[in-house]
Design an enzyme around this catalytic site. Structure first.
Site, PDB file in Angstrom:
ATOM      1  CE  LYS A   1      26.213  46.326 -18.796  1.00 57.71           C
ATOM      2  NZ  LYS A   1      25.062  45.736 -19.498  1.00 57.71           N
ATOM      3  CG  ASN A   2      25.739  41.979 -18.029  1.00 62.42           C
ATOM      4  OD1 ASN A   2      25.207  43.071 -18.209  1.00 62.42           O
ATOM      5  ND2 ASN A   2      26.564  41.427 -18.894  1.00 62.42           N
TER       6      ASN A   2
ATOM      7  NE  ARG B   1      24.220  50.562 -22.073  1.00 65.68           N
ATOM      8  CZ  ARG B   1      24.487  49.479 -22.779  1.00 65.68           C
ATOM      9  NH1 ARG B   1      25.085  49.564 -23.934  1.00 65.68           N
ATOM     10  NH2 ARG B   1      24.138  48.286 -22.349  1.00 65.68           N
TER      11      ARG B   1
ATOM     12  CB  CYS C   1      21.164  47.530 -29.809  1.00 59.14           C
ATOM     13  SG  CYS C   1      22.211  46.163 -29.365  1.00 59.14           S
TER      14      CYS C   1
ATOM     15  NE  ARG D   1      21.634  42.585 -27.270  1.00 60.49           N
ATOM     16  CZ  ARG D   1      22.210  43.116 -26.194  1.00 60.49           C
ATOM     17  NH1 ARG D   1      22.661  44.329 -26.233  1.00 60.49           N
ATOM     18  NH2 ARG D   1      22.306  42.444 -25.077  1.00 60.49           N
TER      19      ARG D   1
ATOM     20  CG  ASP E   1      29.606  41.521 -22.545  1.00 58.88           C
ATOM     21  OD1 ASP E   1      29.108  41.704 -23.668  1.00 58.88           O
ATOM     22  OD2 ASP E   1      28.909  41.428 -21.511  1.00 58.88           O
TER      23      ASP E   1
HETATM   24  C1  UD1 Z   1      23.501  39.450 -22.054  1.00 57.78           C
HETATM   25  C2  UD1 Z   1      24.059  40.618 -21.346  1.00 57.78           C
HETATM   26  C3  UD1 Z   1      24.907  41.420 -22.278  1.00 57.78           C
HETATM   27  C4  UD1 Z   1      25.966  40.547 -22.835  1.00 57.78           C
HETATM   28  C5  UD1 Z   1      25.373  39.278 -23.399  1.00 57.78           C
HETATM   29  C6  UD1 Z   1      26.417  38.261 -23.746  1.00 57.78           C
HETATM   30  C7  UD1 Z   1      22.489  41.169 -19.582  1.00 57.78           C
HETATM   31  C8  UD1 Z   1      21.393  42.057 -19.139  1.00 57.78           C
HETATM   32  N1  UD1 Z   1      22.952  41.394 -20.836  1.00 57.78           N
HETATM   33  O1  UD1 Z   1      22.726  39.934 -23.136  1.00 57.78           O
HETATM   34  O2  UD1 Z   1      25.493  42.507 -21.621  1.00 57.78           O
HETATM   35  O3  UD1 Z   1      26.633  41.232 -23.849  1.00 57.78           O
HETATM   36  O4  UD1 Z   1      24.526  38.644 -22.471  1.00 57.78           O
HETATM   37  O5  UD1 Z   1      27.129  37.931 -22.629  1.00 57.78           O
HETATM   38  O6  UD1 Z   1      22.958  40.326 -18.842  1.00 57.78           O
HETATM   39  N2  UD1 Z   1      19.220  35.681 -29.058  1.00 57.78           N
HETATM   40  C9  UD1 Z   1      18.220  35.304 -29.913  1.00 57.78           C
HETATM   41  N3  UD1 Z   1      16.939  35.325 -29.456  1.00 57.78           N
HETATM   42  C10 UD1 Z   1      16.627  35.731 -28.192  1.00 57.78           C
HETATM   43  C11 UD1 Z   1      17.668  36.122 -27.338  1.00 57.78           C
HETATM   44  C12 UD1 Z   1      18.957  36.093 -27.795  1.00 57.78           C
HETATM   45  O7  UD1 Z   1      18.457  34.940 -31.056  1.00 57.78           O
HETATM   46  O8  UD1 Z   1      15.439  35.731 -27.851  1.00 57.78           O
HETATM   47  C13 UD1 Z   1      20.596  35.698 -29.553  1.00 57.78           C
HETATM   48  C14 UD1 Z   1      21.193  37.113 -29.528  1.00 57.78           C
HETATM   49  O9  UD1 Z   1      20.841  37.840 -30.683  1.00 57.78           O
HETATM   50  C15 UD1 Z   1      22.657  36.839 -29.467  1.00 57.78           C
HETATM   51  C16 UD1 Z   1      22.702  35.580 -28.582  1.00 57.78           C
HETATM   52  O10 UD1 Z   1      21.410  34.990 -28.657  1.00 57.78           O
HETATM   53  O11 UD1 Z   1      23.146  36.556 -30.735  1.00 57.78           O
HETATM   54  C17 UD1 Z   1      23.084  35.846 -27.153  1.00 57.78           C
HETATM   55  O12 UD1 Z   1      22.172  36.688 -26.546  1.00 57.78           O
HETATM   56  P1  UD1 Z   1      21.839  36.655 -24.999  1.00 57.78           P
HETATM   57  O13 UD1 Z   1      22.634  35.644 -24.280  1.00 57.78           O
HETATM   58  O14 UD1 Z   1      20.361  36.621 -24.875  1.00 57.78           O
HETATM   59  O15 UD1 Z   1      22.388  38.035 -24.539  1.00 57.78           O
HETATM   60  P2  UD1 Z   1      21.584  39.090 -23.748  1.00 57.78           P
HETATM   61  O16 UD1 Z   1      20.847  38.444 -22.639  1.00 57.78           O
HETATM   62  O17 UD1 Z   1      20.872  39.989 -24.705  1.00 57.78           O
END
Ligand code: UD1
Length: 427
Positions: free
Chosen positions: A22-23, A398, A116, A121, A306
């Site tokens: 998925k990711n 999902r 969420c 996030r 995850d």
């Molecule tokens: C991705 C995955 C999701 C998975 C997660 C962790 C996809 C589409 N989604 O989510 O399924 O659960 O990685 O493996 O691949 N953060 C910030 N600011 C930002 C972005 C992130 O503070 O702008 C923080 C988030 O709140 C979280 C951490 O960084 O605490 C990790 O987030 P991130 O690696 O960005 O995860 P996603 O890309 O949202």
């Protein structure tokens, strides 16, 4: 209301073929918007998140066709730049379209996705990366209006955290920016490598995918190609966990075992026998699982957030006390109250969960709180004595393709019910 009804206590055994990731699929599908022409994406799982992504692609003007497990995306005449709020709400990770839209059209209008089920996030790192590449962003009433000033320009982007999504957005926008971009402290997840592989096949010049420093030499044009999405390491892990909690013997084929490098040693620590042959991982469970001393979720190659909820189910049944620290997302213990209903002994404080193993779990009515929390409850139900109904399974849909069918193939007794289970029993 749709639920899974599980008659627990059966030992799972057998093998299955792992679904596409998925990711990986989601950012690669976002990338098909950016590249010119008709992309063919093989091994694209049938998931509601993929369906939401298809809706966004169509909304942006792409023609999308599903042929069995392949998706054909024609972005030739697509030029949309806005994602409606309803679609952003449907799938929080639709923010990964931002870089692709800006790179293709020079502007983008999206809504701020907000928090969420699993945490706040924020998207500050995504916006920081876009600004570095020359994007002006204004926010009003939750809508983000983004414009490229003349051209996207290569830059040095230092991320304060190796965010998966922010790294993907930066790669997508930088692929066609003028000059060279260096992403420092980039996410190293296998899904980042898959995205880079796809873009490089389209003509991009990206090196260092999967490492902390990614260097991207912008090119003028990207041309569509064919690509096969990698195996979903979290789905693979979930089926192995299902074997572990039921005292079973389960093999998952078509995996990339190295991608589960943070997970397999933890299963061994729990007393499971894990063997790897080519792309197949086999797990044999012990009579009684061992505790896991201290498990901390971390960015790849550490233990993935995850897999935190699903592996917690192992610790509820282990000999002794295990400690789990959720280091990535703030509120990712929403499965805990549901596991307590099934007889688990878990205390949480902030990001720490202390789990005392019990002899057995018992069937109950539980509610799936989020995608991985939901799959964890199904695992608990498989191991439990008696019947469990897991509701709100839209979350599970999902991310898991043919979840109940795959589990049935392994000898589980699980059915999808579209009525309330309590009502069904009364009739
Ligand atoms: C991705 C995955 C999701 C998975 C997660 C962790 C996809 C589409 N989604 O989510 O399924 O659960 O990685 O493996 O691949 N953060 C910030 N600011 C930002 C972005 C992130 O503070 O702008 C923080 C988030 O709140 C979280 C951490 O960084 O605490 C990790 O987030 P991130 O690696 O960005 O995860 P996603 O890309 O949202």
């Amino acid at each position: 209301m749709t639920s899974f009804v599980v008659n627990g206590g059966r030992r799972l055994s057998g093998s299955l073929v792992c679904q596409g990731s998925k990711n990986s699929a989601l950012p690669i599908l976002a990338a098909t918007y950016l590249v010119n022409g008709k992309s063919v994406i093989h091994n694209c799982p049938r998931l509601s998140d993929v369906e939401s992504t298809i809706k966004i692609l169509e909304n942006l003007g792409c023609k999308v066709e599903r042929r069995s497990n392949d998706l054909v995306v024609d972005s030739t005449s697509a030029n949309g730049y806005e994602i409606p709020e309803s679609l952003m709400r449907e799938m929080r990770s639709s923010v990964i379209f931002l870089g692709a839209i800006l790179a293709k059209t020079g502007k983008a209008v999206i809504s701020a996705p907000g928090g969420c089920e699993i945490g706040l996030r924020p998207i500050d790192l995504h916006l920081f990366a876009m600004r570095k590449l020359g994007v002006t962003i204004s926010e009003e009433h939750g809508r983000l209006e983004c414009f490229v000033n003349k051209k996207l320009k290569g830059a040095k982007i230092t991320l304060t955290f190796p965010s998966v999504g922010a790294t993907e957005n930066a790669i997508l926008a930088a692929a066609v920016a003028e000059g060279t971009t260096t992403i420092i402290n980039a996410a190293r997840e296998p899904e980042i490598i898959d995205l880079c592989d796809f873009l490089n096949k389209c003509g991009a010049r990206i090196s260092g995918g999967g490492e902390s420093i990614i260097v991207i030499d912008g090119v003028k044009k990207l041309s569509a190609t064919e690509h096969t999405v990698i195996c979903d390491r979290i789905a693979a892990a979930t089926y192995l966990f299902a074997g572990a909690v039921t005292g079973g013997d389960v093999s998952v084929k078509n995996t990339v075992p190295a991608h589960l490098g943070g997970i397999l040693p933890v299963l061994e620590e729990a007393g499971c026998t894990v063997s790897v042959r080519c792309d197949e991982i086999r797990l044999k469970a012990p009579l009684k699982l061992n505790r896991i001393d201290k498990l901390i979720t971390q960015p790849y190659p550490g233990f993935p957030t995850d897999a935190q909820a699903p592996i917690m189910v192992l610790t509820t049944l282990a000999r002794g006390t295990s400690v789990i620290v959720e280091n990535i997302f703030e509120t990712r213990f929403k499965h805990v109250p549901e596991l307590l209903r099934m007889g688990a002994k878990i205390r949480t404080e902030g990001r720490v969960a202390v789990v005392d193993g019990v002899e057995r779990l018992y069937g109950a009515s539980v509610v799936s709180p989020d995608l991985r929390g939901g799959s964890a409850l199904v695992l608990a139900a498989l191991a439990a004595n008696g019947i469990t109904s897991v509701s709100e399974i839209k979350h599970i849909d999902r991310g898991y393709e043919n979840f109940e069918k795959n589990l049935c193939m392994l000898n589980a007794d699980i059915v999808r019910m579209t009525k309330n289970y309590a009502n069904t029993k009364e009739k």
